[in-house]
Design a protein around this motif. Structure first.
Motif, PDB file in Angstrom:
ATOM      1  N   LEU A  38      37.585  58.250  54.067  1.00 60.55           N
ATOM      2  CA  LEU A  38      37.373  56.836  53.747  1.00 60.55           C
ATOM      3  C   LEU A  38      36.217  56.254  54.554  1.00 60.55           C
ATOM      4  O   LEU A  38      35.385  55.507  54.024  1.00 60.55           O
ATOM      5  CB  LEU A  38      38.661  56.048  54.021  1.00 60.55           C
ATOM      6  N   LEU A  39      36.145  56.613  55.838  1.00 60.67           N
ATOM      7  CA  LEU A  39      35.054  56.091  56.673  1.00 60.67           C
ATOM      8  C   LEU A  39      33.701  56.601  56.190  1.00 60.67           C
ATOM      9  O   LEU A  39      32.714  55.854  56.177  1.00 60.67           O
ATOM     10  CB  LEU A  39      35.293  56.488  58.128  1.00 60.67           C
ATOM     11  N   TRP A  40      33.636  57.874  55.786  1.00 59.60           N
ATOM     12  CA  TRP A  40      32.380  58.399  55.263  1.00 59.60           C
ATOM     13  C   TRP A  40      31.953  57.662  53.992  1.00 59.60           C
ATOM     14  O   TRP A  40      30.779  57.317  53.798  1.00 59.60           O
ATOM     15  CB  TRP A  40      32.503  59.898  54.975  1.00 59.60           C
ATOM     16  N   ARG A  41      32.906  57.403  53.108  1.00 54.96           N
ATOM     17  CA  ARG A  41      32.581  56.720  51.859  1.00 54.96           C
ATOM     18  C   ARG A  41      32.137  55.270  52.126  1.00 54.96           C
ATOM     19  O   ARG A  41      31.215  54.760  51.476  1.00 54.96           O
ATOM     20  CB  ARG A  41      33.777  56.757  50.921  1.00 54.96           C
TER      21      ARG A  41
ATOM     22  N   TRP B 144      47.459  55.737  48.368  1.00 51.77           N
ATOM     23  CA  TRP B 144      47.595  57.197  48.440  1.00 51.77           C
ATOM     24  C   TRP B 144      48.340  57.604  49.700  1.00 51.77           C
ATOM     25  O   TRP B 144      49.099  58.578  49.696  1.00 51.77           O
ATOM     26  CB  TRP B 144      46.211  57.817  48.398  1.00 51.77           C
ATOM     27  N   ARG B 145      48.160  56.823  50.770  1.00 51.90           N
ATOM     28  CA  ARG B 145      48.831  57.148  52.027  1.00 51.90           C
ATOM     29  C   ARG B 145      50.333  56.914  51.924  1.00 51.90           C
ATOM     30  O   ARG B 145      51.134  57.651  52.515  1.00 51.90           O
ATOM     31  CB  ARG B 145      48.247  56.300  53.142  1.00 51.90           C
ATOM     32  N   ARG B 146      50.765  55.900  51.146  1.00 52.68           N
ATOM     33  CA  ARG B 146      52.196  55.653  50.971  1.00 52.68           C
ATOM     34  C   ARG B 146      52.826  56.715  50.078  1.00 52.68           C
ATOM     35  O   ARG B 146      53.957  57.125  50.286  1.00 52.68           O
ATOM     36  CB  ARG B 146      52.406  54.268  50.353  1.00 52.68           C
TER      37      ARG B 146
ATOM     38  N   ALA C 288      38.323  47.945  47.064  1.00 49.30           N
ATOM     39  CA  ALA C 288      38.980  48.863  46.132  1.00 49.30           C
ATOM     40  C   ALA C 288      39.187  50.234  46.760  1.00 49.30           C
ATOM     41  O   ALA C 288      40.258  50.858  46.607  1.00 49.30           O
ATOM     42  CB  ALA C 288      38.153  48.973  44.856  1.00 49.30           C
ATOM     43  N   MET C 289      38.162  50.740  47.484  1.00 52.55           N
ATOM     44  CA  MET C 289      38.293  52.045  48.125  1.00 52.55           C
ATOM     45  C   MET C 289      39.379  52.005  49.202  1.00 52.55           C
ATOM     46  O   MET C 289      40.180  52.947  49.326  1.00 52.55           O
ATOM     47  CB  MET C 289      36.946  52.440  48.741  1.00 52.55           C
ATOM     48  N   THR C 290      39.448  50.921  49.965  1.00 55.73           N
ATOM     49  CA  THR C 290      40.479  50.809  51.010  1.00 55.73           C
ATOM     50  C   THR C 290      41.866  50.698  50.381  1.00 55.73           C
ATOM     51  O   THR C 290      42.846  51.296  50.856  1.00 55.73           O
ATOM     52  CB  THR C 290      40.187  49.588  51.893  1.00 55.73           C
TER      53      THR C 290
END
Length: 810
Positions: free
Chosen positions: A44-47, A31-33, A23-25
């Protein structure tokens, strides 16, 4: 070896974590699109890293556990019945899961069935030997270690008695002494070894099987049973006295108890009577059911003398043998006080409060000797007959006391000869020795053999006592009142310190434990109160110092002000009541067994306190028909242990016998012993001589059966075998379940090891710091990125460091 022990199921936990990560990915990609200028990969990597750490915490990783003890095999005992009843050929289709019916066409003896199920069963033997240190025993009246091959070669067992209680007790003692000198008792979690009892369950020994099963369970050896033979149709109630002969003081309340053994009688109410001199004085209604149950009556006698009691059970409907429904108990009431000696080289609060408590007890005479300086001992006599005291050096001088208490700095009192005499006083004269502060002084190393525990060199902090199973039933903790003893003990003040305990000797019984000077809750508890049998006597160790705080309680604990006094007075009486010698007695008389057949020989063993008599005493026998016989004794040894005098007798009648020996008069004492004994001052008459004139006779009671009891009733008793297994924490096995016993024990061993040694990885300070750091970094990065995206003009471009930031409108 790492392993996982999640609080929730492993698969749902991993599935939930993967769904969150997906879900996070997915949100990041969307959001990137939509806003590629505001989407950044590092948050994202930290989360995802924080989510991985949280998932790892939920999986509860650990290290240690079973592999740390893989090289040490726990003990396992295999006990096979080799009594004559095992030659009965009714074992066809026998099954311990239920009381089988009598088979009129037997095909296999019980011994053959037992041998096929165990010794010839390679599945069982290989499974046990691969995981445990297996020790094989055959047993009849007692347990004898044997190899499997020796047992397999036995074709016809011929033991004349079946002593299940004695066999379990002896096998446990021998096994824990040989393979596990520091047995773990009273620890949480399933035990790590086991005991398999293979028998027909027809017990006729003097021991008590359920007590022995409790002992095995406390030593970490649950009892599994496999019953062979058929339970023939029969209905019988049998009464067995727990202590056929008891000695008490005037006015002392004791319990006269017995076991009611039920064979084949379903649940039905029966009356149990207490008889005194043949007359009923008390009754109790019980519900008889197959197996064993205890019954006890409180008794108090206000005058000195010899009294005959009996516990009798009413005859049940259809009972086949009503002759064994009664058990006699012989009660001797003495008027002599308990003689106690306190020795201390360095006075302490523990000894001070204990001395005050014992002096206030009207049944105790206390003598105290303090070595204040090397040349100045201070003595305080508790008897007006002996105002002058000195440290006892000889065996005869020590024999004047029932209990000796050793405090701090006792090394000044004992040289090599005195130490040897003290050991003989305990082992041969039935003395009771108490170590008030645990380990004896380093200067008295000869006393270490008498200690029930092994001590280290350090003093550690001691917490509150925790009573073991044996401690909860100990007379010293029979505190009464609404609260039970374990709860009361936990409320009392903690000890100040304790000597480090490094191990428990094989025959020691631990009454109380405490955490031994460490804050690690998973560390094993060490013993703080323990005792052991040493020959005819007992030794008791109170490891901690500060027990006196129980006698000096704050007002809020005032309701427990009598606990300290009750503990010590009851403990001293318990030590003396179970000794072979009792207050005021100079003689002790015993038989090698408590029951015999008309074909057996009764062996008498006699012991004497103080100097030996010039002529061995005469033994007087009161026969079942009321007649009297006399028997001359002879000096010597008997039954493998030293005795002052012995005798042998062949009974001719069935029934109860009472043997007595009158105490020696002072004129009968040998001249050599009198010459070697230090003479007391003329103004102080010898109290030992005075007690000899008024001492009660030594008594020994035994029963003679018309035939061999082993042959009288050969019916199997699966109900007793099931009860032994339930009491011992094991299971009554069928033939099909016997092969799976190694796996059951292995599963219990793994569970126990994991509970005791597994260490959770995430329960560490650095793990918490790492998790908080990752979450804080993710949060800070997210906040920083959000501010940059919302106010791009407020932050300079890192690619153009020399360009000044744009002016903002005020």
């Amino acid at each position: 070896m790492p392993h996982f022990d999640p609080p929730f199921a492993l698969l749902p936990t991993l599935t939930f974590a993967l769904l969150l990560a997906a879900a996070m990915t997915g949100l990041y990609m969307r959001w990137r699109r939509v806003r590629p200028d505001r989407a950044s990969l590092p948050p994202l990597l930290w989360r995802l890293t924080a989510l991985g750490l949280l998932t790892l915490i939920l999986l509860n990783p650990g290290v240690g556990g079973p592999s740390s003890q893989a090289r040490i095999k726990p003990p396992f005992i295999a006990l096979l019945d080799t009594s004559r009843s095992m030659t009965t050929d009714d074992a066809a289709n026998s099954d311990s899961s239920a009381a089988a019916t009598f088979n009129p066409a037997p095909k296999t003896t019980r011994w053959q069935a037992a041998r096929r199920a165990t010794l010839d069963n390679r599945t069982l033997r290989d499974g046990l030997e691969s995981r445990f240190q297996v020790r094989w025993f055959g047993f009849d009246a007692g347990a004898q270690a044997a190899t499997p091959d020796a047992l397999r070669q036995m074709r016809a067992p011929n033991g004349s008695q079946t002593g299940i209680g004695e066999a379990i007790t002896q096998a446990v003692a021998l096994t824990t002494n040989a393979s596990n000198p520091n047995p773990s008792a009273d620890k949480d979690g399933p035990p790590s070894g086991g005991l398999l009892l293979v028998s027909d369950g027809r017990d006729n020994g003097a021991g008590f099987p359920l007590d022995a099963a409790r002992l095995a369970r406390a030593r970490g050896l649950p009892v599994y049973t496999f019953c062979v033979g058929q339970a023939r149709p029969g209905r019988d109630l049998r009464v067995i006295a727990r202590r056929p002969q008891q000695f008490v003081a005037l006015g002392q309340t004791i319990e006269i108890g017995a076991e009611i053994r039920d064979t084949g009688i379903p649940r039905t109410p029966v009356r149990v009577d207490l008889l005194r001199e043949g007359r009923r004085v008390a009754s109790r209604q019980i519900v008889a059911a197959p197996g064993i149950q205890d019954v006890a009556f409180p008794v108090v006698e206000p005058r000195k003398g010899f009294f005959r009691y009996a516990i009798a059970c009413a005859v049940a409907s259809g009972e086949t043998d009503p002759a064994n429904n009664r058990a006699n108990v012989f009660l001797s009431v003495l008027d002599a006080r308990i003689r106690v000696l306190l020795l201390e080289g360095q006075p302490s609060w523990d000894a001070k409060f204990l001395a005050q408590t014992l002096r206030a007890d009207p049944t105790v005479t206390l003598d105290t000797i303090y070595q204040l300086t090397p040349a100045f001992p201070f003595a305080l006599s508790g008897s007006p007959d002996a105002p002058t005291l000195r440290v006892p050096r000889t065996l005869d001088e020590m024999a004047r006391y029932d209990v000796i208490l050793l405090g701090r700095g006792v090394g000044t009192f004992f040289d090599a000869e005195t130490t040897a005499n003290l050991k003989r006083w305990v082992s041969e004269r039935g003395g009771s020795l108490v170590f008030l502060r645990g380990r004896a002084d380093d200067s008295a190393t000869g006393l270490h053999e008498l200690e029930p525990l092994n001590f280290g060199p350090q003093e550690v902090e001691a917490t509150r006592l925790r009573l073991t199973e044996a401690g909860r039933s100990h007379p010293g903790f029979a505190l009464g009142g609404a609260a039970d003893a374990p709860t009361v003990v936990q409320k009392l003040p903690a000890l100040v310190s304790a000597t480090q305990v490094t191990g428990e000797k094989a025959f020691s019984v631990v009454l109380a434990r405490a955490q031994g000077g460490t804050s690690d809750a998973s560390a094993p508890e060490m013993a703080l109160l323990a005792y052991q049998r040493y020959g005819q006597g007992k030794t008791l160790a109170v490891v901690g110092q500060g027990l006196w705080r129980w006698a000096f309680l704050p007002p809020e604990l005032g309701q427990y002000s009598r606990v300290y006094a009750e503990f010590w007075t009851q403990t001293v009486r318990w030590l003396v009541s179970e000794s072979d010698f009792l207050p005021g007695q100079n003689l002790a008389l015993h038989t090698d067994r408590t029951s015999y057949s008309s074909k057996d020989t009764v062996n008498f063993l006699g012991y004497r306190r103080g100097p030996s008599a010039s002529v061995p005493p005469i033994i007087t026998l009161t026969l079942p028909d009321g007649g009297v016989e006399t028997l001359a004794s002879a000096p010597g040894a008997g039954a493998g242990r030293a005795a002052d005098f012995t005798a042998a007798y062949r009974p001719t009648q069935a029934g109860e016998y009472v043997a007595t020996v009158a105490p020696a008069e002072p004129s009968e004492l040998s001249a050599s012993s009198e010459a070697s004994k230090p003479s007391p001052p003329k103004a102080a008459p010898d109290p030992a001589s005075r007690s000899a004139r008024r001492a009660a006779p030594a008594l020994a009671v035994f029963t003679v059966f018309a035939g061999q009891e082993e042959d009288a009733n050969r019916a199997a008793d699966p109900a007793l075998m099931r009860q032994i297994a339930a009491t011992g924490g094991g299971q009554a096995l069928t033939r099909a379940e016997l092969d799976s016993l190694p796996e059951k024990l292995r599963a219990a061993e793994i569970l126990r090891t994991q509970r005791q040694e597994a260490r959770t990885l995430w329960d560490r300070g650095w793990a918490l710091a790492l998790l908080l750091g990752v979450l804080a970094a993710a949060w800070l990065y997210s906040v920083s990125f959000s501010r940059r995206a919302a106010f791009p003009d407020a932050f300079p471009d890192p690619a153009r460091p020399n360009e000044p930031p744009p002016l903002t409108r005020r």
